[in-house]
Design an enzyme around this catalytic site. Structure first.
Site, PDB file in Angstrom:
ATOM      1  N   ASP A  58      23.665  47.532  19.524  1.00 49.68           N
ATOM      2  CA  ASP A  58      24.415  48.668  20.067  1.00 49.68           C
ATOM      3  C   ASP A  58      24.510  49.831  19.089  1.00 49.68           C
ATOM      4  O   ASP A  58      25.219  50.805  19.362  1.00 49.68           O
ATOM      5  CB  ASP A  58      25.823  48.224  20.467  1.00 49.68           C
ATOM      6  CG  ASP A  58      26.610  47.651  19.295  1.00 49.68           C
ATOM      7  OD1 ASP A  58      26.036  46.813  18.576  1.00 49.68           O
ATOM      8  OD2 ASP A  58      27.777  48.036  19.102  1.00 49.68           O
TER       9      ASP A  58
ATOM     10  N   ASP B  50      22.497  46.379  14.527  1.00 44.16           N
ATOM     11  CA  ASP B  50      22.781  45.568  15.706  1.00 44.16           C
ATOM     12  C   ASP B  50      22.309  46.309  16.950  1.00 44.16           C
ATOM     13  O   ASP B  50      22.036  47.513  16.915  1.00 44.16           O
ATOM     14  CB  ASP B  50      24.278  45.264  15.802  1.00 44.16           C
ATOM     15  CG  ASP B  50      24.699  44.159  14.838  1.00 44.16           C
ATOM     16  OD1 ASP B  50      23.809  43.484  14.289  1.00 44.16           O
ATOM     17  OD2 ASP B  50      25.916  43.982  14.633  1.00 44.16           O
TER      18      ASP B  50
ATOM     19  N   ASP C 297      26.497  38.069   6.855  1.00 43.34           N
ATOM     20  CA  ASP C 297      26.410  39.336   6.136  1.00 43.34           C
ATOM     21  C   ASP C 297      27.261  39.318   4.869  1.00 43.34           C
ATOM     22  O   ASP C 297      26.817  39.724   3.793  1.00 43.34           O
ATOM     23  CB  ASP C 297      26.828  40.496   7.047  1.00 43.34           C
ATOM     24  CG  ASP C 297      28.066  40.172   7.884  1.00 43.34           C
ATOM     25  OD1 ASP C 297      28.734  39.155   7.594  1.00 43.34           O
ATOM     26  OD2 ASP C 297      28.357  40.923   8.828  1.00 43.34           O
TER      27      ASP C 297
ATOM     28  N   ASP D  45      16.473  37.014  20.563  1.00 40.74           N
ATOM     29  CA  ASP D  45      16.890  35.633  20.818  1.00 40.74           C
ATOM     30  C   ASP D  45      17.370  35.443  22.251  1.00 40.74           C
ATOM     31  O   ASP D  45      18.049  34.450  22.554  1.00 40.74           O
ATOM     32  CB  ASP D  45      18.024  35.242  19.857  1.00 40.74           C
ATOM     33  CG  ASP D  45      17.493  34.625  18.567  1.00 40.74           C
ATOM     34  OD1 ASP D  45      16.258  34.533  18.424  1.00 40.74           O
ATOM     35  OD2 ASP D  45      18.302  34.251  17.703  1.00 40.74           O
TER      36      ASP D  45
END
Length: 585
Positions: free
Chosen positions: A249, A247, A341, A188
């Site tokens: 990271d 994610d 989530d 994105d």
């Protein structure tokens, strides 16, 4: 049908409540017939002389210096005493007893979670014992290709310049047959330079034989939830039985899928397998150290307790593997809150699906490295959780596929205590009522509420975090500051105030590598107003004033010491001091 784990959880909860009340009663702490102590001490006799004397002295004049005051000043002081005793003190007294009830709720909840967590550890009740688990074809995926299901790995990202290579590389190196694995990068990014770099990285791995898909959108509608929903709409997703999410990271170990997917394969009623987070930058500053302590408690205690008793906990948004069918049956990803989530996890659980938390599997990630980034992350989580409680409580009540005990656990423990009570009582009692009590002698606070219960919570937290004992004093002060933000966030979510659905991406710096893998964009120097946090500084002034007042007029008590420490903590974080040096090694 009530599960054995749910019955055990209910029994442990009842025992925890009984133990807490019994201990309080035996200590003589719980006695509502009379207040046990007044924080700030003192009575009306001390105040009626001191304050008018000060007003008179500041007003000047020989009579004032001698202790007399003018009729006008005396009249105003009389009004203040009457308002204080007739309006302010009774109002705060009601708040005190509400906070006392909430404090008891907190200590019972913490005792329950810790008891379950310690019990699981003591008897070695591993997930492999509670659920069927059999290894796949191990090191040589080619020999066992027939039994390997189709898995897709989703990596949502947004302008992740510093870490995009780490997550993509780790996902592409997972041990799994090449023809049974799809890596989907959901980009994105709004920066064309970063977007181009991510696409080139995907093309590089594709040239090595990895089935990697690069997916973009024309808008960021729905933020992370919108990106994940877009990824699920792709045609090739229909052939995937399981979806792993990381994610940008996060860096899973190569055997991550080999250790998690078998739980889903052999237990058709399980929807989610959640791994624990590990951190690559937890020793870089005092800020990251106290964050690690917070997350250690969350995973060791809260997630473990929920998994072992009710097979329910919140999906952490990353480092987990979902059954595709469960996602679709729950209605897919929704962007109605900032905790998509948690939203998906609750909806899936209401359909009867179970979750497994596997604490032995850890996935490396990065902690927010600045106070501002951590605050934005915590605000999003606290606000989103409270807002989800508002929106989904009725769905939990009318759900037909879960037991009454599980409904109670979800509504009371998971939502009410953790998302509402915890942030409210911690801020209101310790940062507002207790400091004000030094100036309102009519206000009485039971000592068990400000001494015994905090001590009990401290001991409970320390039991499951013994390695972090040396960080405990800093953690207490840091959490005292964070309660203000979490309460504001909870109220924002509950009341749907302005910004309740605002999404802010947590900034990463790529702390897991010594040398930056890509050229960083030029850093811009922050303006002074961007480096100062006015709410924290305002609270520090308030707390230091109350501490000084307590020291000057009630020097025989020692409560001013605590207020000074709290005020100092607020002041340091107000100026963004987070201890970026090698401390507590």
């Amino acid at each position: 049908m009530v599960e054995a784990g749910e019955i055990g959880g209910a029994a442990v909860f009842a025992l925890a409540a009984a133990a807490a009340l019994s201990a309080a009663s035996s200590l003589g702490a719980v006695d509502f017939r009379r207040p046990l102590a007044a924080v700030g001490g003192g009575g009306a006799f001390e105040w009626d002389g001191v304050v008018p004397w000060l007003i008179g002295v500041l007003g000047g004049g020989d009579e004032a210096a001698a202790g007399g005051v003018s009729v006008g000043v005396a009249a105003w002081y009389e009004v203040w005493v009457r308002v204080r005793g007739g309006v302010i003190a009774p109002t705060l007294q009601v708040a005190v007893w509400v906070c006392m009830v909430m404090s008891v709720m907190l200590v019972v909840e913490a005792t329950f979670n810790s008891a379950v967590s310690l019990g699981v550890k003591a008897i070695g009740w591993r997930p492999e014992w509670r659920f069927k688990w059999e290894p796949l074809a191990g090191a040589d995926e080619e020999k066992g290709r027939g039994e390997y299901p189709m898995v897709m790995v989703q990596i949502p990202m947004y302008n992740e310049l510093e870490v995009y290579k780490l997550s993509i590389g780790a996902a592409c190196e997972l041990k799994w047959p090449k023809d049974k694995l799809i890596v989907q990068v959901l980009d994105d990014s709004t920066d064309p330079f970063i977007k181009n770099l991510v696409e080139l990285e995907c093309e590089s791995w594709a040239s090595k034989g990895v089935n990697i898909k690069y997916v973009t959108r024309s808008s960021r509608k729905g933020f992370k939830a919108g990106a994940l929903k877009k990824g699920m709409e792709c045609d090739y997703t229909k052939q995937c039985e399981y979806i792993a999410i990381f994610d940008a990271d996060f860096q899973p170990e190569p055997n991550f899928l080999l250790r998690t997917v078998p739980f889903l394969m052999h237990n058709p009623n399980v929807a989610l397998v959640q791994a624990r987070w590990a951190f690559v930058n937890d020793t870089t500053s005092l800020l990251t150290r106290v964050q690690k302590m917070f997350f250690d408690y969350h995973f060791k205690v809260e997630q473990e307790a929920g998994s072992a008793t009710f097979a329910f906990f919140s999906f952490n948004g990353t480092a987990g593997v979902w059954r595709t069918t469960a996602i679709n049956e729950a209605g897919g990803w929704k962007d109605r809150t900032t905790v998509e989530d948690m939203d998906l996890a609750v909806r899936a659980s209401l359909n009867g699906w179970k979750f497994i938390y596997v604490g032995d599997i850890r996935v490396k990630s990065e902690l927010p490295s600045t106070y501002g980034a951590y605050c934005r992350q915590q605000f999003r989580w606290a606000c989103g959780g409270a807002n989800l409680f508002r929106k989904i409580a009725m769905d939990v009540l009318v759900a037909k596929d879960i037991s009454l005990l599980k409904k109670f656990y979800m509504l009371y423990s998971f939502f009410l205590v953790r998302r509402v009570v915890a942030p409210m009582v911690a801020c209101v009692l310790y940062n507002i009522i207790v400091p004000l009590s030094v100036m309102i002698p009519e206000l009485f606070i039971p000592i068990w509420g400000v001494a015994y219960i905090p001590m009990a919570l401290l001991i409970i937290t320390t039991i499951r975090n013994p390695r972090n004992l040396h960080i405990m004093p800093f953690w207490i002060l840091f959490e005292s500051v964070m309660t203000v933000l979490r309460m504001r966030a909870a109220l924002t979510g509950l009341m749907e105030l302005s910004g309740f659905n605002k999404w802010t991406v947590t900034k990463k710096i790529g702390s897991s590598v010594e040398d930056t893998q890509v050229p960083l964009l030029p850093k811009t120097r922050k303006r002074l107003r961007d480096r100062i946090n006015l709410p924290e500084i305002g609270f520090s002034v308030f707390l230091i004033f109350c501490a000084s007042y307590n020291l000057i007029f009630h020097g025989k008590t020692s409560y001013y010491f605590n207020l000074y420490l709290q005020g100092l903590a607020f002041l340091l974080l107000g100026f963004n001091f987070t201890g970026n040096f090698a401390c507590c090694q």
